[in-house]
Write an enzyme that holds these catalytic residues in place. Structure first.
Site, PDB file in Angstrom:
ATOM      1  N   ASP A 249       0.828  -1.208   0.000  1.00 26.90           N
ATOM      2  CA  ASP A 249       0.000   0.000   0.000  1.00 26.90           C
ATOM      3  C   ASP A 249       0.858   1.253   0.000  1.00 26.90           C
ATOM      4  O   ASP A 249       2.093   1.203   0.022  1.00 26.90           O
ATOM      5  CB  ASP A 249      -1.001  -0.015   1.160  1.00 26.90           C
ATOM      6  CG  ASP A 249      -0.345   0.051   2.531  1.00 26.90           C
ATOM      7  OD1 ASP A 249       0.717   0.680   2.664  1.00 26.90           O
ATOM      8  OD2 ASP A 249      -0.915  -0.512   3.488  1.00 26.90           O
ATOM      9  N   LYS A 271      -4.035   3.195  -1.226  1.00 20.30           N
ATOM     10  CA  LYS A 271      -5.249   4.012  -1.124  1.00 20.30           C
ATOM     11  C   LYS A 271      -4.874   5.402  -0.644  1.00 20.30           C
ATOM     12  O   LYS A 271      -4.053   5.572   0.247  1.00 20.30           O
ATOM     13  CB  LYS A 271      -6.243   3.405  -0.135  1.00 20.30           C
ATOM     14  CG  LYS A 271      -6.698   1.990  -0.462  1.00 20.30           C
ATOM     15  CD  LYS A 271      -7.719   1.536   0.568  1.00 20.30           C
ATOM     16  CE  LYS A 271      -8.152   0.112   0.330  1.00 20.30           C
ATOM     17  NZ  LYS A 271      -7.087  -0.845   0.691  1.00 20.30           N
ATOM     18  N   ASP A 304       0.527  -1.654  11.355  1.00 16.37           N
ATOM     19  CA  ASP A 304       0.116  -2.988  11.799  1.00 16.37           C
ATOM     20  C   ASP A 304      -1.162  -3.388  11.068  1.00 16.37           C
ATOM     21  O   ASP A 304      -2.078  -2.574  10.928  1.00 16.37           O
ATOM     22  CB  ASP A 304      -0.130  -2.973  13.311  1.00 16.37           C
ATOM     23  CG  ASP A 304      -0.547  -4.337  13.840  1.00 16.37           C
ATOM     24  OD1 ASP A 304       0.338  -5.072  14.300  1.00 16.37           O
ATOM     25  OD2 ASP A 304      -1.747  -4.665  13.769  1.00 16.37           O
ATOM     26  N   ALA A 333       1.829   3.004  13.787  1.00 12.67           N
ATOM     27  CA  ALA A 333       2.296   4.386  13.643  1.00 12.67           C
ATOM     28  C   ALA A 333       2.230   5.151  14.954  1.00 12.67           C
ATOM     29  O   ALA A 333       3.112   5.959  15.262  1.00 12.67           O
ATOM     30  CB  ALA A 333       1.477   5.089  12.565  1.00 12.67           C
ATOM     31  N   MET A 384      -5.115   9.211  10.321  1.00  9.71           N
ATOM     32  CA  MET A 384      -5.796   9.779   9.152  1.00  9.71           C
ATOM     33  C   MET A 384      -6.650  10.984   9.554  1.00  9.71           C
ATOM     34  O   MET A 384      -7.797  11.138   9.111  1.00  9.71           O
ATOM     35  CB  MET A 384      -6.669   8.703   8.477  1.00  9.71           C
ATOM     36  CG  MET A 384      -5.872   7.508   7.989  1.00  9.71           C
ATOM     37  SD  MET A 384      -6.910   6.085   7.523  1.00  9.71           S
ATOM     38  CE  MET A 384      -7.389   5.462   9.145  1.00  9.71           C
TER      39      MET A 384
END
Length: 465
Positions: A249, A271, A304, A333, A384
């Site tokens: 990704d 993405k 993860d 993260a 995010m």
């Protein structure tokens, strides 16, 4: 070669150890692990060494060394700090044709102890011939990282089935091809995953069928961590280097991707917000399709797989299709980026709990339970969360979180490009409008952020604004 590598079978064999200190203790540990019956002679013996020899049917003689003690022994070790005594032991052993090792004296040794990687029945010895023991130990440390402890159980499994394989396959070449397939296929991977019974059942079936090449491959959901390749786990690296196909990704760093097997097919399925290279349903189908072709597939995910990584969704599809899989955790993260930014997620003076929150819920909603997030003495980490930064800061303040609560953005954490922006719930949105720190980024809220200026160690410090 300065030395010919040999492996001694010392089970129930008599060995003489002269010396009773720390060095003798280290040698005795190796000898007793190999099953030797150790006779130790010294004027004083460490209690731990005495207990060890009592436990392993050894013998301790308090007193002087004399040459007759060598009679009937298969090895002699001198671990004393008396140079004259060490030389005498050497000459006495050589005169009787008994191999002798004098610790830290290569010239007095007829054999040397290697640095050992023990995955019994697989044992690897690394020797510098006494020229550089430190280098030998460093090489051993590298091999320890490359060879999982599961190789011990794998070796034992192979040993139990050697006779069956020999009876099933008539030629040496057929047996070699069979074992090569087994040791690089699903049987080995199931052992490494701790599924020993399943591995044994599969091996029995492959022997009966006369073919180790199983039609179904396997999928590994591997956490790639936050970007720094040195934060990968040993298991992640091993699976990445044997994969036939790698689906990766957007959050997987180029440095991590470079560690994959060179001839693997690399497929980008990343993405971004409102821009999916491959939709999730398509990723699920790719995983299943490649595995059903007999391929080893790594699904490489930033962070993860089970923390906002959709690993659960992918596993559900694999189970439905009957595809074997493993999940390898990665450093998420929140843990890595906060650490590299100098922000502890918990601290006994400031935060006794931590919450991981996605800044974007399913179907693009952001209806967070702010009332649950405003409790004191906890740290909140938004994944995010850049595009909803202003909304989340306002929501926390509206539900009672003090406007001066420290808050930070960590952009591209653990990478050389890492940037940290520190403010408060009231000021951070405006600071970000000006700074425009790029994604991927985390937003951290809580009193622990105030420690950043003191604890920062990676990159530049960010002043509290």
């Amino acid at each position: 070669m300065d030395y010919l590598p040999l492996f001694f079978d010392l089970k129930q064999r008599p060995v003489l150890l002269v010396g009773g200190g720390d060095v003798a203790l280290r040698k005795a540990r190796l000898l007793t692990r190999a099953g030797a019956q150790v006779t130790c002679v010294a004027h004083a013996v460490l209690p731990e060494l005495h207990e060890m020899l009592d436990l392993h049917q050894g013998q301790v003689i308090i007193g002087e060394y004399h040459a007759a003690l060598i009679d009937g022994k298969v090895l002699v070790l001198a671990a004393t700090d008396d140079d004259g005594l060490n030389e005498r032991i050497h000459h006495d052993a050589v005169a009787r044709n008994v191999p002798v090792n004098v610790v830290d004296s290569p010239a007095l040794c007829t054999f040397v102890f290697p640095a050992i990687v023990d995955r019994s029945p697989i044992v690897i010895g690394i020797s510098s011939g006494g020229q550089s023991p430190v280098l030998a130990r460093l090489l051993r440390a590298k091999l320890e990282t490359w060879i999982p402890t599961g190789y011990s159980r794998l070796g034992q499994l192979v040993g139990r089935f050697r006779d069956k394989v020999k009876a099933r396959f008539g030629s040496v070449n057929e047996r070699r091809v069979f074992w090569e397939s087994v040791l690089q296929g699903q049987v080995a991977e199931r052992v490494f995953a701790g599924q020993d019974e399943s591995a044994e059942t599969l091996l029995e079936r492959q022997i009966e069928e006369g073919n180790a090449r199983h039609q179904v491959g396997e999928v590994y959901l591997v956490g790639a961590g936050p970007g720094d390749p040195e934060l990968l786990t040993f298991k992640a690296l091993r699976l990445m280097q044997q994969a036939d196909v790698v689906l990766y990704d957007r959050l997987v760093s180029p440095e991590v991707l470079d560690l994959c097997r060179r001839d693997a097919d690399l497929v980008f399925v990343g993405k971004q917000r409102d821009n999916h290279a491959v939709p999730q349903e398509g990723i699920n189908k790719l995983l299943v399709d490649h595995a059903l072709q007999g391929k080893r597939v790594v699904r490489l995910k930033g962070g993860d797989p089970f923390i906002f990584g959709r690993g659960g969704e992918e596993i559900a599809e694999l189970k439905k299709a009957g595809v074997p899989f493993q999940v390898v955790p990665g450093i998420t993260a929140a843990s890595a980026c906060s650490t590299y930014a100098g922000i502890p997620l918990t601290h006994r003076d400031y935060a006794q709990s931590v919450k991981f929150i996605t800044g974007q819920l399913k179907h693009r909603t952001t209806e967070l339970n702010y009332a649950e997030l405003v409790h004191p003495n906890q740290t909140i980490v938004f994944y995010m969360g850049l595009h909803t930064l202003r909304q989340n800061c306002a929501g926390l303040i509206a539900h009672g979180k003090p406007a001066d609560t420290p808050a930070a953005i960590v952009s591209k954490g653990t990478a050389e490009e890492q940037q940290v922006l520190v403010g408060t719930l009231a000021t951070l949105p405006d600071l970000q409008d000006e700074a425009q720190l790029p994604a991927p980024a985390l937003v951290i809220v809580g009193e622990v952020v105030s420690l950043q200026s003191d604890l920062s160690w990676f990159g530049e410090k960010a002043p509290l604004v």
